[in-house]
Design an enzyme around this catalytic site. Structure first.
Site: not given
Lengths: 157, 776
Positions: B530, B735
């Site tokens: 995350a 990410e």
């Protein structure tokens, strides 16, 4: 079991080890010599993580049957430098952020070393070609190519 | 602006030396005395009942020590992903997996596992296990799987084959928004199944002690949540289980948030059966067929806009392919919607999305977590609208992007944005002004430039349980041990978290060591995923560092007889604020305690002074991270070969607002790697499936991920908006490099060819076909 005595030069030392003909060099290095620097990413010669230098050429050690290593000169990541005296490639990879997860690193360094052993003045494209068989999923290859380039300059002096 | 001693510097990675010399230990390298090797028998069928399993012949093979099936392993439901440990109430985690079940639901599903004295013997034994199957009908497309006639893969309460909840949220009045729009774009986009293809396959080594204690070395990205899952499966107290990385992990990208597929429970089950340590290493083929993938599926977007370029309303919908087990299929459609709706400001928005079970490899977490899927559709819509109203797509974006304090759909505030600066800087590097002038008439190579903008999260809260602990123990010799329960999956956390600790306390980087990725030596943390580790675990590290610093200064004030407010710590020396902090006192005599003239003392000497008086400094950081959006603008220049259909990305400018780059070299590496993974997503990577449900891309060779030869020129550009919530201003980055590639490459290919592709990857086959159709 049908074993034979494999004799080869490993990182400068004459080495004897009992091997099965069906065994691959990568397994001999990892399981019998406890040299786990060469990694197994696929076992099929597709990822390059197990790259070592055999008789001057970068090879996928997962594709080299033990028999083929008989009498060969084999260099692994453990043989090219250590913490007190790093190979210029190792130094560049550390300094230039070319290492992330590190699983591909030994193989990439060995492919690059095989290149620099023959060509101290490689172009960007020649570097990319030399490591084209080494998959890296972390870096996008940017810092790897830069590190090989700067190592070549360091070696040239 | 505050100046830093350690933060913001290109400090060499702590793990680099070991990794460069081949000494770094990974799970696949582990070897302990008496260890057995495991191999798994996998289903050749997409959906079948197991009528019987006969292991008697396999058991007779010399060297076979144990065989596990559904009959002799725990019948305890779990979910291999960490979702079962951090789903937020009132949501319920979906538990739909056993180690081995009586039903197989995809080609590659686990049927049995053998432990033997070598991999070779274990593999041989698999051939002698006789399984009788009764075939069941199977379904592979998520839209098909929702139809009444589709086979039931799992019983679901939300709808036919819909695991977890249907995610619905929005703001304003969507119908009103579209009614007020001058122009509306609406279309559906189809996304492929992508694989993380991390270099180290799933692996675990389990050792069960005679007291029932369990130790598992594994490739997990989340040792603590993995321990919770193992605890439930084997009904063993968490406090008797140790899960650790050894300490390195050969990449993650989401594939092992939770268990490493089923490597851990299979190894533990076999270790319990045999009384020996058991190691399992997935083959590359198993890693492809039987560990989580990125969700493929469908995304619908409808975007309404005024003629002046003001966005009015957006409706986003998704139906994702969950595969055969839920994994993160509850959360992924949620993040797809949340991130998709967070980029542009407008009054009226709505989202409706969910996953659908199919008889294929489970989809789970992969870098971007739904966001790349959302942005592929949304950024195509934005470019199309720009063209229709005759506006520069860059200007249209700048006009509509979210600003600090804007009302948006997310349950936290937008505390910072450097997106406009990202757009400006990256546009300059790519040469945006050249757009539209790249093609010569009659050229066989068409060139184009495309862009996209986006955001992401910096941790999982409040979508999932997300809190962090850090412990900093100052040792008697003055060296500092930082303990954090996150792993280093390659993203540099074992360097950047010590950087934060060193900065907070005021010591040199070399004074801080770290233990990580080990449930025995670290307090609970939800792990590395995350884009959270630096931001969220880092917040706890800074809190622990500040705690230690305070304790040290309070003690020093007494020893030095100087008011606490006047003291500072710099480079390991406690000194009077404003004095020459670099001057070392060690050996000069003034460091000794009790001297009235003392103006400096080293931390090293002070802690030993304290030790002799029964005192140690231990700092604790316990934080619930806020959340904050990292922002990014990506620009791609592409060449499309009209004779072959080949799309070649030649240059990338990727600007990222990371708040504060704690280690710029590491941040660049994250962006560059994400970009190339995104280039693969956009142009070549896809797992296809045969009519009978067999995956067709099960090796690196078949899967076609980018090699060094395919890598474009990548310019990673760092923008720092100094986020008010993150450690020293930092936000997530891990990410983000992946989020916009497909979106911006799709736009670049449109710019080059005039053809809008609603489906990726842009393979030569797909592109050539459309080029030919276009000629007609």
């Amino acid at each position: 079991m049908n074993t034979f005595k494999l004799t080869f030069t490993l990182n400068g030392e004459v080495t004897e080890v009992l091997a099965e003909p069906s065994e691959m060099l990568v397994d001999i290095l990892r399981e019998k010599m406890y040299l786990t620097g060469a990694k197994k990413g696929c076992g099929k010669g597709e990822c390059g993580a197990c790259t070592v230098i055999m008789n001057g050429e970068a090879v996928n050690s997962c594709m080299i049957p033990a028999m083929k290593a008989m009498g060969a000169v084999v260099e692994t990541i453990e043989g090219i430098g250590n913490k007190d005296k790093l190979h210029p490639l190792q130094e560049s990879f550390i300094n230039e952020g070319a290492i992330q997860c590190g699983y591909c690193t030994p193989g990439v360094i060995m492919s690059a070393k095989a290149l620099l052993d023959k060509n101290l003045d490689p172009s960007n494209d020649e570097i990319k070609e030399a490591i084209a068989g080494n998959i890296c999923r972390c870096t996008g290859y940017v810092k790897i190519v830069n590190a090989v380039m700067s190592a070549s300059q360091k070696i040239k002096g | 602006m505050k100046t830093f001693n350690v933060v913001g510097k290109n400090i060499k990675r702590n793990d680099a030396l070991e990794k460069a010399t081949g000494k770094a230990m990974f799970s696949t390298d582990m070897n302990i005395p008496g260890m057995l090797y495991a191999k798994v028998l996998r289903s050749p069928h997409a959906h079948a009942l197991i009528k019987s399993i006969d292991t008697s012949q396999a058991e007779k093979i010399p060297g076979v020590k144990g065989i596990a099936t559904w009959g002799n392993t725990p019948r305890e439901l779990f979910n291999t992903s960490a979702t079962m440990t951090f789903t937020v109430p009132s949501m319920e985690p979906v538990l739909d997996q056993y180690i081995f079940d009586k039903v197989v639901r995809y080609v590659g599903d686990e049927v049995a596992a053998v432990a033997a004295i070598s991999e070779k013997v274990a593999a041989e034994a698999l051939k002698h296990i006789k399984v009788e199957y009764e075939l069941l009908p199977a379904v592979f497309d998520p839209l098909e799987a929702m139809k009444p006639e589709a086979p039931i893969i799992h019983e679901c309460h939300a709808g036919k084959n819909i695991p977890a909840e249907i995610v619905k949220f929005g703001m304003g009045d969507i119908e009103k928004g579209f009614a007020e729009s001058d122009i509306i774009f609406e279309d559906v986009f189809k996304l492929p199944i992508q694989k993380q293809a991390q270099l180290e396959t799933q692996a675990a080594l389990a050792q069960v002690g005679s007291d029932g204690g369990i130790t598992v070395w594994s490739t997990t990205q989340t040792p603590h949540p993995s321990r919770m899952i193992i605890s439930k499966i084997f009904s063993t107290p968490q406090s008797k289980i140790r899960v650790l990385n050894p300490p390195y992990v050969g990449g993650g990208f989401g594939v092992r948030i939770g268990l490493s597929a089923k490597a851990e429970p299979i190894a533990v089950a076999l270790s319990k059966l045999t009384g020996k340590p058991v190691k399992i290493v997935y083959t590359r083929e198993e890693d492809f067929t039987s560990s989580d993938t990125r969700h493929g599926g469908y995304v619908w977007v409808k975007l309404g806009c005024k003629n002046d370029g003001t966005f009015q309303a957006m409706e986003l919908k998704s139906a994702l392919n969950a595969g055969a087990y839920c994994s993160f299929s509850g959360e992924t459609p949620g993040v797809l919607g949340a991130m998709g709706l967070a980029v542009y400001r407008m009054e009226h928005m709505s989202y409706y999305g969910h996953s659908v079970y199919t008889n294929f490899t489970p989809s789970g977490a992969m870098r971007g977590f739904g966001n790349p899927q959302a942005m592929f559709a949304i950024e195509a819509a934005v470019d199309t609208i720009a063209e229709r109203i005759g506006m520069d797509p860059l200007e249209l974006r700048l006009k509509n992007i979210i600003q600090v304090g804007d009302n948006w759909c997310l349950p936290y505030t937008c505390g910072s944005t450097g997106l406009a600066e990202c757009v400006e800087k990256a546009a300059k590097v790519i040469g945006w002004e050249r757009r539209g002038t790249l093609n010569e008439p009659g050229s066989k190579i068409l060139r184009g430039i495309g862009m996209g903008v986006g955001t992401h999260c910096s941790n999982a809260w409040p979508f999932c349980v997300d809190y962090d602990n850090a412990i900093i123990t100052v040792q008697q010799d003055g060296s500092i041990l930082l303990a954090v329960g996150v792993p280093d999956i390659g993203t540099g956390t074992s360097t950047t978290l010590p950087q934060l600790a060193a900065e907070a306390i005021g010591v040199e980087m070399s004074q801080v060591n770290m233990t990580f990725g080990d449930t025995l030596t670290t307090p609970f943390d939800i792990g590395s995923h995350a884009s959270r580790t630096l931001y969220a675990a880092g917040t706890a590290v800074v809190a622990a560092g500040n705690d230690v610093r305070k304790q040290i200064l309070e003690y020093a004030a007494v020893v030095m007889k100087i008011a606490l407010e006047r003291l500072d710590i710099t480079k390991g020396i406690i000194h009077i604020s404003g004095s020459n902090e670099a001057e070392s006192c060690e050996g000069s005599g003034i460091c000794r305690s009790g001297e009235e003239s003392m103006t400096h003392i080293s931390v090293r000497e002070l802690v030993y002074h304290a030790h002799l008086r029964n005192k140690q400094f231990i700092g604790i950081g316990r934080t619930i991270p806020p959340n904050s959006p990292p922002w990014h603008a990506h620009f791609y220049e592409v060449e499309v070969d009209t004779e072959t259909g080949m799309v070649k990305v030649v240059k990338v400018a990727a600007a990222h607002d990371v708040g504060k780059a704690v280690n710029p070299m590491i941040v660049e590496g994250q962006i560059e790697g994400g970009v190339l993974m995104g280039v693969g997503y956009a142009t070549s990577e896809e797992i296809k499936i045969s009519a009978k449900g067999k995956p067709l891309h099960t090796s690196y060779h078949k899967y076609l991920l980018p090699t060094a030869m395919d890598a474009p020129e990548i310019h990673a550009i760092i923008v720092e908006s100094n986020d008010p919530s993150g450690p020293y201003g930092a936000k997530g980055v891990g990410e983000c490099g992946m989020v916009l590639s497909a979106a911006a490459i799709g736009n670049a290919v449109y710019d080059a060819t005039g053809i809008r592709f609603n489906e990726i990857p842009l393979t030569p086959e797909r592109v050539y076909k459309r080029l030919q159709e276009n000629k007609k």
